[in-house]
Motif scaffolding. Structure first.
Motif, PDB file in Angstrom:
ATOM      1  N   ILE A   2      -1.537 -10.718   4.146  1.00 44.28           N
ATOM      2  CA  ILE A   2      -1.009 -12.041   3.867  1.00 44.28           C
ATOM      3  C   ILE A   2      -0.276 -12.059   2.526  1.00 44.28           C
ATOM      4  CG2 ILE A   2      -3.224 -12.889   2.960  1.00 44.28           C
ATOM      5  CD1 ILE A   2      -0.475 -14.939   4.728  1.00 44.28           C
ATOM      6  N   ALA A   3      -0.740 -11.257   1.567  1.00 42.87           N
ATOM      7  CA  ALA A   3      -0.078 -11.204   0.265  1.00 42.87           C
ATOM      8  C   ALA A   3       1.347 -10.687   0.410  1.00 42.87           C
ATOM      9  CB  ALA A   3      -0.873 -10.321  -0.692  1.00 42.87           C
ATOM     10  N   GLY A   4       1.476  -9.541   1.075  1.00 47.42           N
ATOM     11  CA  GLY A   4       2.791  -8.936   1.232  1.00 47.42           C
ATOM     12  C   GLY A   4       3.715  -9.827   2.052  1.00 47.42           C
ATOM     13  N   VAL A  51       6.833  -2.279   3.430  1.00 47.79           N
ATOM     14  CA  VAL A  51       6.283  -1.014   3.908  1.00 47.79           C
ATOM     15  C   VAL A  51       4.797  -1.215   4.198  1.00 47.79           C
ATOM     16  CG1 VAL A  51       5.740   1.372   3.284  1.00 47.79           C
ATOM     17  CG2 VAL A  51       7.945   0.390   2.650  1.00 47.79           C
ATOM     18  N   GLU A  52       4.420  -1.026   5.437  1.00 48.40           N
ATOM     19  CA  GLU A  52       3.028  -1.213   5.868  1.00 48.40           C
ATOM     20  C   GLU A  52       2.512   0.103   6.445  1.00 48.40           C
ATOM     21  OE1 GLU A  52       0.387  -3.638   6.066  1.00 48.40           O
ATOM     22  OE2 GLU A  52      -0.535  -1.851   6.950  1.00 48.40           O
ATOM     23  N   ARG A  53       1.324   0.456   6.022  1.00 49.98           N
ATOM     24  CA  ARG A  53       0.746   1.740   6.419  1.00 49.98           C
ATOM     25  C   ARG A  53       0.288   1.759   7.878  1.00 49.98           C
ATOM     26  NH1 ARG A  53      -3.826   3.739   2.369  1.00 49.98           N
ATOM     27  NH2 ARG A  53      -5.106   2.130   3.322  1.00 49.98           N
ATOM     28  N   GLU A  54      -0.216   0.634   8.351  1.00 54.36           N
ATOM     29  CA  GLU A  54      -0.758   0.565   9.713  1.00 54.36           C
ATOM     30  C   GLU A  54       0.361   0.282  10.718  1.00 54.36           C
ATOM     31  OE1 GLU A  54      -3.922   1.281  10.290  1.00 54.36           O
ATOM     32  OE2 GLU A  54      -4.231   1.535   8.136  1.00 54.36           O
ATOM     33  N   GLY A  68      -2.834  -7.223   8.058  1.00 50.53           N
ATOM     34  CA  GLY A  68      -3.948  -6.959   7.145  1.00 50.53           C
ATOM     35  C   GLY A  68      -5.247  -7.572   7.622  1.00 50.53           C
ATOM     36  N   HIS A  69      -6.104  -7.883   6.674  1.00 44.88           N
ATOM     37  CA  HIS A  69      -7.425  -8.391   7.031  1.00 44.88           C
ATOM     38  C   HIS A  69      -7.390  -9.798   7.595  1.00 44.88           C
ATOM     39  CE1 HIS A  69      -8.895  -5.051   4.435  1.00 44.88           C
ATOM     40  NE2 HIS A  69      -9.819  -5.021   5.370  1.00 44.88           N
ATOM     41  N   MET A  70      -6.428 -10.573   7.146  1.00 41.88           N
ATOM     42  CA  MET A  70      -6.431 -11.964   7.593  1.00 41.88           C
ATOM     43  C   MET A  70      -6.240 -12.049   9.106  1.00 41.88           C
ATOM     44  SD  MET A  70      -4.297 -15.199   6.199  1.00 41.88           S
ATOM     45  CE  MET A  70      -4.328 -16.726   7.146  1.00 41.88           C
ATOM     46  N   GLU A  74     -12.181 -17.844  11.882  1.00 42.51           N
ATOM     47  CA  GLU A  74     -11.740 -19.096  11.274  1.00 42.51           C
ATOM     48  C   GLU A  74     -11.904 -18.951   9.776  1.00 42.51           C
ATOM     49  OE1 GLU A  74     -14.059 -22.097  13.246  1.00 42.51           O
ATOM     50  OE2 GLU A  74     -13.417 -21.330  15.185  1.00 42.51           O
ATOM     51  N   THR A  75     -11.152 -19.753   9.023  1.00 47.31           N
ATOM     52  CA  THR A  75     -11.147 -19.494   7.585  1.00 47.31           C
ATOM     53  C   THR A  75     -11.664 -20.685   6.793  1.00 47.31           C
ATOM     54  OG1 THR A  75      -8.850 -20.203   7.566  1.00 47.31           O
ATOM     55  CG2 THR A  75      -9.245 -17.848   7.633  1.00 47.31           C
ATOM     56  N   PHE A  76     -12.451 -20.346   5.756  1.00 45.92           N
ATOM     57  CA  PHE A  76     -12.903 -21.393   4.844  1.00 45.92           C
ATOM     58  C   PHE A  76     -11.741 -21.830   3.991  1.00 45.92           C
ATOM     59  CE2 PHE A  76     -13.829 -17.438   2.368  1.00 45.92           C
ATOM     60  CZ  PHE A  76     -13.141 -17.711   1.206  1.00 45.92           C
ATOM     61  N   PRO A  77     -11.751 -22.952   3.369  1.00 40.80           N
ATOM     62  CA  PRO A  77     -12.787 -23.978   3.477  1.00 40.80           C
ATOM     63  C   PRO A  77     -12.490 -25.010   4.565  1.00 40.80           C
ATOM     64  CG  PRO A  77     -11.268 -24.547   1.716  1.00 40.80           C
ATOM     65  CD  PRO A  77     -10.740 -23.288   2.356  1.00 40.80           C
ATOM     66  N   ALA A 108     -21.290 -18.544   3.969  1.00 43.08           N
ATOM     67  CA  ALA A 108     -21.526 -19.946   4.348  1.00 43.08           C
ATOM     68  C   ALA A 108     -20.758 -20.253   5.633  1.00 43.08           C
ATOM     69  CB  ALA A 108     -21.075 -20.866   3.213  1.00 43.08           C
ATOM     70  N   LYS A 109     -19.538 -19.741   5.684  1.00 45.67           N
ATOM     71  CA  LYS A 109     -18.730 -19.944   6.887  1.00 45.67           C
ATOM     72  C   LYS A 109     -19.415 -19.310   8.104  1.00 45.67           C
ATOM     73  CE  LYS A 109     -15.194 -17.143   7.650  1.00 45.67           C
ATOM     74  NZ  LYS A 109     -13.873 -16.499   7.520  1.00 45.67           N
ATOM     75  N   HIS A 110     -19.931 -18.098   7.914  1.00 44.10           N
ATOM     76  CA  HIS A 110     -20.573 -17.411   9.034  1.00 44.10           C
ATOM     77  C   HIS A 110     -21.774 -18.197   9.566  1.00 44.10           C
ATOM     78  CE1 HIS A 110     -18.792 -13.227   7.848  1.00 44.10           C
ATOM     79  NE2 HIS A 110     -17.906 -14.058   8.340  1.00 44.10           N
ATOM     80  N   GLY A 144      -2.412 -10.327  -4.394  1.00 47.43           N
ATOM     81  CA  GLY A 144      -3.521 -10.215  -3.459  1.00 47.43           C
ATOM     82  C   GLY A 144      -4.683  -9.386  -3.962  1.00 47.43           C
ATOM     83  N   ALA A 145      -5.483  -8.950  -2.992  1.00 46.69           N
ATOM     84  CA  ALA A 145      -6.773  -8.347  -3.299  1.00 46.69           C
ATOM     85  C   ALA A 145      -6.667  -6.955  -3.910  1.00 46.69           C
ATOM     86  CB  ALA A 145      -7.620  -8.302  -2.030  1.00 46.69           C
ATOM     87  N   CYS A 146      -5.465  -6.389  -3.999  1.00 44.97           N
ATOM     88  CA  CYS A 146      -5.355  -5.080  -4.635  1.00 44.97           C
ATOM     89  C   CYS A 146      -5.606  -5.188  -6.131  1.00 44.97           C
ATOM     90  CB  CYS A 146      -3.993  -4.453  -4.374  1.00 44.97           C
ATOM     91  SG  CYS A 146      -2.618  -5.427  -4.995  1.00 44.97           S
ATOM     92  N   PRO A 159     -10.866  -8.913  -6.155  1.00 40.59           N
ATOM     93  CA  PRO A 159     -11.263  -9.674  -4.975  1.00 40.59           C
ATOM     94  C   PRO A 159     -10.657 -11.077  -4.974  1.00 40.59           C
ATOM     95  CG  PRO A 159     -13.163  -8.609  -5.987  1.00 40.59           C
ATOM     96  CD  PRO A 159     -12.016  -8.398  -6.907  1.00 40.59           C
ATOM     97  N   LYS A 160     -10.156 -11.485  -3.826  1.00 42.28           N
ATOM     98  CA  LYS A 160      -9.488 -12.787  -3.745  1.00 42.28           C
ATOM     99  C   LYS A 160      -9.609 -13.366  -2.359  1.00 42.28           C
ATOM    100  CE  LYS A 160      -5.817 -12.309  -6.979  1.00 42.28           C
ATOM    101  NZ  LYS A 160      -6.204 -10.927  -7.220  1.00 42.28           N
ATOM    102  N   ASP A 161      -9.647 -14.670  -2.278  1.00 41.52           N
ATOM    103  CA  ASP A 161      -9.584 -15.294  -0.962  1.00 41.52           C
ATOM    104  C   ASP A 161      -8.126 -15.613  -0.623  1.00 41.52           C
ATOM    105  OD1 ASP A 161      -8.990 -17.469  -2.503  1.00 41.52           O
ATOM    106  OD2 ASP A 161     -10.925 -18.447  -2.225  1.00 41.52           O
ATOM    107  N   ILE A 162      -7.914 -16.239   0.503  1.00 41.05           N
ATOM    108  CA  ILE A 162      -6.531 -16.426   0.953  1.00 41.05           C
ATOM    109  C   ILE A 162      -5.733 -17.365   0.027  1.00 41.05           C
ATOM    110  CG2 ILE A 162      -5.070 -17.185   2.869  1.00 41.05           C
ATOM    111  CD1 ILE A 162      -7.460 -16.267   4.706  1.00 41.05           C
ATOM    112  N   PRO A 163      -6.285 -18.525  -0.353  1.00 36.64           N
ATOM    113  CA  PRO A 163      -5.490 -19.389  -1.242  1.00 36.64           C
ATOM    114  C   PRO A 163      -5.060 -18.677  -2.529  1.00 36.64           C
ATOM    115  CG  PRO A 163      -7.437 -20.564  -0.474  1.00 36.64           C
ATOM    116  CD  PRO A 163      -7.553 -19.166   0.037  1.00 36.64           C
TER     117      PRO A 163
END
Ligand SMILES: Cc1cc2nc3c(=O)[nH]c(=O)nc-3n(C[C@H](O)[C@H](O)[C@H](O)COP(=O)(O)OP(=O)(O)OC[C@H]3O[C@@H](n4cnc5c(N)ncnc54)[C@H](O)[C@@H]3O)c2cc1C
Ligand SMILES: Cc1cc2nc3c(=O)[nH]c(=O)nc-3n(C[C@H](O)[C@H](O)[C@H](O)COP(=O)(O)OP(=O)(O)OC[C@H]3O[C@@H](n4cnc5c(N)ncnc54)[C@H](O)[C@@H]3O)c2cc1C
Ligand code: SF4
Ligand code: SF4
Ligand code: SF4
Ligand code: SF4
Ligand code: SF4
Ligand code: SF4
Ligand code: SF4
Ligand code: SF4
Lengths: 665, 167, 194, 295
Positions: free
Chosen positions: A150-152, A169-172, A177-179, A184-187, A420-422, A549-551, A554-558
């Motif tokens: 999501i960052a890229g 450039v994406e490796r996969e 990515g993870h998103m 479903e995403t908090f909050p 908490a979301k889980h 981003g998370a590189c 650690p970061k959430d989506i916002p």
């Protein structure tokens, strides 16, 4: 012979109240090399500036000292005036006799003496000063974004919308990515794929974006505005230009029992595959390790069934070189695994939790896949071992995080929230189930975050237990969880059907290697370092490279999206100019005397020092010496203080200048 | 703040080597806040403490400084990320050297003063000035310099004889 | 003591005691962030009035009397589970050793006399015989603890299996052992060791 | 059967092996003989202080161990230790003395001489699995322990804390299971391999021991083990000597023989069962061994 002009300012009465400005001007006139001196009420006013300009012309001055306020206040003003009068701005300096003198002393005699000394210091400095030309470098207005999470994606779209070319450039095999894996995403609990996939499609369709999926960075050379980047496009075994994405090959491939990485190994895929149905690009890739054709030369089914003849077993990796002006690094994170760690790894595993051998102990991302409507269970929470619905589920926070004994002492920031979301997702799906959470703290700073956690506790009936788990073991089809409740002060034992671990966020595999290619710094965990924790949180110390981003941590989506847009804005700021102009305070190496010890290179915080080969006429290398890349040098001068032979010098702060100042003491 | 300022019998010379981004700005702040401190200090501005060569400190002592202050950004706050870190390592080794050549280390002070610490700047400068004042003038190095001048001048008969014998 | 309100001040927080514990154990007390993992895995936690994490917490607050008052420290089995698993490398097992040592020296304000008694007899045995002499240990323990009939059924069984010896010969190194005890006592008298 | 170069070990049996754990001593000696390994007891060794000493007086514990280690220097070969408690104390002392300068100096004063504690201290499990080697054990099996389901019990001291004994992974060791597999036996997977048995409370607080040891016996039974194998005389005491009273107290029936690993290894290597001290344990293992046709 220098002809210096000295202008002593009264600043109304701010200076003249404690400093005898006339005496200072007179004393300055006696310093050898001073051709003109005067005092004036307000030097920064228009008449003051005109006085300066006129004196430069009339007295043919070679340098100027304005004894007034702090250079942080008016250096720009006076340099501009000096420039307008035809003098090089860098031989115009200010002697700070206000903030550093008249305002902080009361004794007129001593303050006046001090002011004279300060003027003298600056006169000597200007006498030894050189004219400097601002450095300009051209800017290639094309950005590279590394990583398509999501960052890229956000950074690429922002830059592309501003009208600049972007290379992703994406490796996969697919971006996302993870998103893309989340349920479903908090909050707010909106469906991750619903908000994510349109953006992925935008990337694919944007006229200004070129997507290199299944590709990696091979080499990075150059500097801000002028990078040369080599990209390795890995062999997909499918020709992207021919493939229509019909999926027939996937359906017909006989090798179908390969655990799908996208589903954390809990779903299956074939040897030719797209990681998930909404993948971008929607072009399959052959997993050569698992393809019969590649392993034993037999099969070839996919090539046979492919209408457009896109399958190409002979395809090889290709290298492309691109000219790039700015780089956004957005390579994201991976999750800590509790498995036994390889010999010599600084991070240990979790033997007390069975080292990953108990099948119904899973990590948070696996839970996301189980809860996802498009996941391997179609959105039902079923435990991996026997597909039963867990009625007692235990969540454990801070696994790997905040555990220096395991090698990680930081907090992973997102896991309190996703746990908490889980519990909520679990409660929505298993009405008669009970969720327990072992936690040490609930870290929920963020808009609507604490309310979200409280909802999990108060409305969704998750039982939060303040304490850690010491051990887990399998007993029959139950997992015995031995924890403690530190508030009650007792041990707690739960017979769980399934356990979900909120494992630590770690930098992506190979993050250090990429950093070395890019020449950016990273911390001991391999998270990339920003230039300043508070005021330059998206810039790398290396000019022209930005983080999203998370590189970086650690970061959430916002947070990720904010940083990505900020990085994009930085890129656009850079691209707003055709030429980069920067302060000429940079280091230079005297090639004659450099002995090539590279002591300077080791200490340079910017990685500005390169090795340069000096060749004779026949082209033989005679010596290797240091070279400072002026585009990269930050101008700190550390190299100069370190150089044993004093051959690297910082313009504007040469040894000669400083020694001359010290001589006046 | 610190009320002053009568002239003492001995007014020490104090030289401060400071970085532009933190300590210089901190000293500016002391000014804009109209704090008061002894006027004995002369400030030399550097981009970063990383630029400060120990030789400068030696030279300052030779040229008559009775006390030297080196001050930059707090660890981790360096404008150039790691310049102050390298400086710290360099100065740690340098202190040992100074000690070895016989300089009382109380005359040399390292400190961190950020752009927001006008008060700390005043404290550090005042404290160092008063300390050095109490210690009296720094003789060791001045004598050394006199010696140097002596040996550099051609006017002594011994040297003249020596030179003559070479040519 | 347990339920009384804690009044915290420089006077009521005995940091000197905590420093002693840290020095004896070689482990930081402040590093603990009260996760409770130690207590979760401690086999003896259920028998203690203060579970291990609370012992550390009380130390952080300098509440040495509360720590020593109960039997908790004497109920630690020295199994090292806590030390092994603590995320912050707090060496709780060694802290327990240190606490027992300090309590022992002060003739323990602790309620747990049985464990102390067993330890004392064990160490006395070393000093007198050089090796353990289990029959004497057991007998002496029963005598002194007033539990004359404890484990009565086990004795003859063990004797018949050859597991208990009726007699015990002295170790030839007994003088050396006495020397070690003596020198340690001297060191402590001189303040060279805690 | 004899290894090419005869390996010699010095031997620290510890107090228990001369008393309540005598069958451990007997079987260890028999096993070493069968493997052709030299084993020479350190003369006049004395008590390592075990748990009670370090419990209240670490310095005493370190000093006693240091002195024993020094005496061991006089005997050829690495120091073989059977008792898990002695092993743990000796290793602890080595670790502490080499890593803590202050303690080393204090210990040197106490033992009135330099604290040379470099002699490698090895648990017999280590010697079997790593120095003799699993392959060699397997080769020499005369009577494979086929069909014998064994719960390997490590207890708390053999592997913890991770930096000290360096015997195996501190949370998931496999050294006992590896040895058993080489002998043809069937180690069971069970949960309480490393839970504490209450060891040193056997005298002062037998109630504690009964509770903790009960959990261990219960878990072994749940895993359908025929017997438990141990490496520590204290564990053995708690599980074997107290088993009957544990059963009575918990209305359970376990009847689980408790073996020292040395007994089972020696048996598999063909040492006659009469030489292994089976007669001096409380829960007689011989009916089980007969049932499995191992004797
Ligand atoms: C279980 C779980 C639940 C979560 N739930 C939420 C939630 O509900 N709400 C929320 O706000 N956040 C949530 N998050 C956090 C969210 O996932 C992250 O904030 C977000 O994914 C970070 O995005 P990113 O682009 O920085 O990294 P990533 O998503 O990791 O993307 C990085 C991309 O870079 C690629 N890449 C890596 N290395 C290279 C390389 N060398 N070359 C080229 N490409 C490379 C990767 O393949 C990947 O595509 C959750 C996280 C987890 C683990
Ligand atoms: C006690 C305390 C300690 C802190 N310590 C730290 C710390 O150590 N590290 C850290 O990273 N952060 C710290 N912070 C947080 C930090 O202060 C904020 O993150 C930061 O100041 C936010 O900046 P801002 O520009 O958004 O808001 P503000 O600083 O509030 O600036 C808003 C500006 O807008 C002006 N304004 C408001 N309304 C109008 C209007 N209608 N029209 C025109 N102008 C208007 C205001 O006058 C003000 O100048 C701390 C905060 C507090 C309260
Ligand atoms: S130049 Fe500076 S000191 Fe002079 S009047 Fe302007 S503000 Fe005041
Ligand atoms: S490779 Fe061929 S068969 Fe497979 S998706 Fe592409 S076009 Fe369809
Ligand atoms: S060649 Fe490989 S990918 Fe293609 S169908 Fe066969 S096994 Fe599948
Ligand atoms: S975010 Fe919460 S669960 Fe994650 S490491 Fe931090 S405190 Fe632990
Ligand atoms: S430190 Fe000086 S001599 Fe050494 S490589 Fe750098 S510039 Fe050259
Ligand atoms: S001045 Fe600083 S940034 Fe520039 S080359 Fe030297 S050390 Fe590097
Ligand atoms: S495990 Fe460690 S950090 Fe956690 S409560 Fe116990 S001593 Fe403290
Ligand atoms: S060493 Fe003591 S406190 Fe630690 S877990 Fe074992 S019994 Fe509990």
């Amino acid at each position: 012979m220098s002809r210096i002009g000295v202008f002593v300012c009264h600043c109304g009465e701010n200076i003249s109240r404690t400093v005898d400005v006339e005496q200072v001007a007179a004393a300055a006139g006696n310093i050898p090399g001073v051709a003109f001196s005067c005092d004036y009420k307000y030097m920064c006013s228009d008449p003051g500036q005109n006085l300066l300009k006129k004196a430069i012309a009339e007295h043919n001055l070679t340098g100027v000292v304005v004894a007034a306020c702090s250079p942080r206040m008016h250096e720009k003003t006076f340099r501009k005036a000096a420039g307008a009068a035809g003098l090089n701005p860098y031989v115009c300096e200010m002697a700070n006799i206000r903030e550093h003198c008249s305002w902080v002393h009361e004794n007129r005699e001593m303050a006046t003496a001090k002011a004279s000394d300060i003027v003298h210091l600056m006169v000597e400095r200007v006498k030894k000063g050189k004219s400097l030309a601002p450095i300009t470098v051209p800017v290639t207005k094309k950005a590279l974004v590394i990583g398509g999470g999501i960052a890229g994606i956000q950074a690429a779209l922002d830059i592309a919308d501003a009208g600049h070319q972007v290379l992703v450039v994406e490796r996969e095999p697919s971006i996302g990515g993870h998103m893309a894996q989340l349920s479903e995403t908090f909050p707010t609990l909106d469906c991750s794929q619903c908000i994510m996939t349109p953006k992925m499609v935008d990337v694919a369709n944007h006229p200004n974006i070129t997507l290199y999926s299944y590709s990696e960075i091979e080499k990075v050379e150059g500097y801000i505005g002028n990078f040369q980047v080599t990209v390795r496009k890995k062999a997909r075994s499918v020709d992207e230009s021919k493939c229509t994405g019909c999926g027939v090959c996937i359906a017909k491939c006989p090798k179908k029992k390969i655990p799908n990485e996208f589903d954390q190994g809990h779903g299956m895929r074939s040897a030719i595959y797209v990681p998930f149905p909404q993948a971008v690009p929607n072009t399959p890739v052959i997993d050569r390790e698992n393809c019969t054709m590649f392993q034993s030369g037999k099969c070839g089914v996919c090539a046979k069934v492919c209408g457009p003849g896109a399958v190409d077993y002979q395809q090889e990796d290709t290298l492309t070189v691109e000219s790039i002006g700015a780089i956004v690094v957005a390579t994201g994170f991976k999750l800590y695994s509790i498995d036994r760690k390889p010999e010599g790894s600084m991070i240990q595993g979790y033997g007390e939790f069975g080292y990953g051998t108990i099948p119904d102990i899973v990590d948070g991302m696996t839970f996301e896949r189980l809860a996802s409507a498009s996941g391997p269970t179609g959105g039902k929470i079923l435990r991996p071992s026997d597909g039963k619905e867990p009625k007692q589920i235990v969540f454990i926070q801070c696994v790997g995080s905040r555990a220096r004994e395991k090698g990680i002492s930081y907090c992973s920031k997102i896991c309190c929230m996703y746990t908490a979301k889980h519990t909520m997702l679990y409660h929505h799906k298993v009405h008669d189930g009970q969720a327990y959470v072992f936690f040490m703290d609930a870290r929920t700073p963020g808009k609507g975050y604490d309310e979200f956690w409280r909802r999990a506790v108060e409305e969704e009936e998750a039982v939060y237990i303040r304490g850690m788990v010491s051990r887990m073991y399998q007993k029959g089809d139950k997992i015995i969880v031995m924890g403690s409740d530190t508030l009650v002060g007792v041990q707690v034992e739960i017979e769980a059907d399934m356990v979900v671990l909120a494992t630590a966020v770690q930098p992506q595999e190979g993050a250090d290697l990429l950093a070395q290619k890019l020449g950016i710094s990273y911390d001991k965990y391999n998270f990339y370092s920003e230039a300043h924790a508070k005021l330059k949180p998206v810039e790398c110390a290396t000019a022209g490279i930005y983080l999203a981003g998370a590189c970086q941590g650690p970061k959430d989506i916002p947070d990720t999206v904010s940083q990505a847009s900020a990085a994009a804005a930085k890129v656009m700021t850079l691209f707003a100019k055709d030429q980069l102009e920067r302060d000429p305070v940079v280091a230079k190496v005297n090639e004659k005397y450099c002995v090539g010890c590279f002591a300077c290179k080791k200490v340079c915080p910017y990685g500005a020092i390169e090795e340069k080969e000096i060749k004779d006429r026949q082209g033989n290398v005679v010596k290797v010496i240091a070279y400072v890349n002026p585009g990269v040098c930050g101008g700190c001068g550390t190299c100069q203080a370190t150089c044993p032979s004093k051959t690297v010098e910082l313009d504007g702060y040469t040894d000669e200048q400083i020694m001359a100042m010290i001589e006046t003491l | 703040m610190h009320a002053e300022q009568v002239k003492h019998d001995f007014e020490p010379k104090v030289v401060a080597f400071v970085c532009t981004w933190c300590t210089y700005a901190g000293a500016d702040l002391a000014g804009t806040s109209r704090m008061q401190y002894p006027p004995n200090v002369r400030v030399l501005k550097f981009p970063c403490t990383g630029r400060i060569d120990p030789v400068f400190i030696l030279r300052a002592f030779q040229k008559g400084a009775d006390g030297v202050l080196v001050s930059g950004c707090h660890p981790g706050d360096c404008h150039y990320m790691a310049g102050n870190f390298h400086a710290r390592r360099r100065f740690a080794a340098f202190r040992a050297l100074l000690d070895f050549v016989g300089v009382d280390l109380n005359r040399l002070q390292f400190s961190w003063v950020s752009a927001a610490e006008g008060g700390k700047w005043v404290e550090v400068v005042t404290e160092l000035t008063e300390r050095v004042r109490g210690m009296g003038p720094m003789k060791e190095f001045k004598e050394l310099e006199l010696e140097e001048q002596w040996s550099a001048s051609l006017s002594t008969p011994e040297l003249k004889a020596a030179y003559d014998s070479i040519t | 003591m347990k339920n009384k309100m804690m009044r915290l001040s420089n006077e009521t927080m005995n940091i000197g005691f905590v420093k002693k514990v840290e020095s004896l154990s070689g482990s930081s007390v402040r590093r603990c962030f009260q996760c409770g993992k130690c207590s979760a895995g401690c086999p003896m936690s259920a028998f203690m009035e203060h579970p291990p994490n609370r012992i550390v917490r009380l130390l952080q607050l300098g509440q040495w009397e509360r720590v020593l008052a109960g039997r908790s420290i004497w109920y630690c089995a020295s199994c090292e589970t806590c030390t092994t698993r603590c995320p912050n490398k707090v060496d709780l097992a060694s802290i327990m050793d240190a606490l027992r040592k300090l309590s022992w020296d002060a003739d323990g304000p602790s309620k747990e006399s049985y464990v102390q008694l067993a330890n004392r007899l064990f160490i006395e045995n070393i000093r007198t015989y050089g090796r353990q002499y289990e029959l004497r240990l057991g007998a002496a323990f029963n005598m002194k603890s007033g539990q004359f009939l404890k484990d009565l059924m086990l004795g003859p069984k063990l004797l018949s299996k050859g597991k208990l010896k009726m007699f015990h010969s002295k170790n030839r190194n007994i003088a050396q052992i006495e020397g070690i005890f003596k020198r340690i006592e001297e060191m402590r008298k001189k303040g060279e060791a805690l | 059967m004899t290894p090419k170069k005869r390996l010699n070990y010095s031997y620290y049996p510890g107090c228990s092996l001369h008393a309540s754990g005598r069958e451990y001593d007997i079987s260890t000696r028999a096993l070493f003989k069968a493997l052709g390994l030299g084993l020479k007891e350190v003369p006049d060794w004395f008590c390592c202080g075990a748990t009670p000493a370090h419990n209240v007086d670490e310095l005493l514990s370190l000093s006693l161990c240091a002195k024993n280690l020094k005496m061991a220097e006089e005997v050829e070969g690495d120091l073989a230790v059977a008792c898990a408690a002695c092993f743990s104390r000796l290793k602890h002392a080595q670790h502490k003395i080499t890593h803590d300068e202050t303690r080393r100096r204090q210990v040197e004063t106490a033992i009135d001489g330099p604290a040379d504690v470099k002699k490698p201290v090895k648990h017999i499990l280590e010697i079997l699995a790593r120095e003799v080697g699993l392959a060699k054990l397997e080769e020499n099996v005369k009577k494979p322990l086929l069909g014998l389901k064994v719960a390997c019990y490590y207890g708390c001291l053999l592997t913890r804390p991770p930096e000290v004994p360096e015997l195996d992974d501190c949370e998931d060791p496999s050294i006992m299971e590896d040895i058993l597999r080489a002998l043809g036996a069937e180690p069971v997977q069970w949960s309480h391999r490393m839970e504490c048995c209450g060891a040193n409370f056997t005298l002062s607080r037998p109630g504690v021991v009964m509770k903790l040891s009960n959990a261990i016996l219960d878990s072994a039974q749940f895993a359908k083990a025929d017997c438990i194998m141990v490496a520590c005389p204290l564990c053995h005491g708690n599980l074997d000597i107290r088993q009957e009273s544990i059963e009575n107290k918990n209305q359970a029936s376990y009847e689980l023989p408790i073996f020292y690993f040395t007994q089972l290894v020696a048996l598999a290597l063909g040492v006659p069962s009469t030489d292994l001290g089976f007669d001096s344990v409380i829960i007689d293992p011989r009916p089980l061994l007969r049932e499995k046709q191992l004797i």
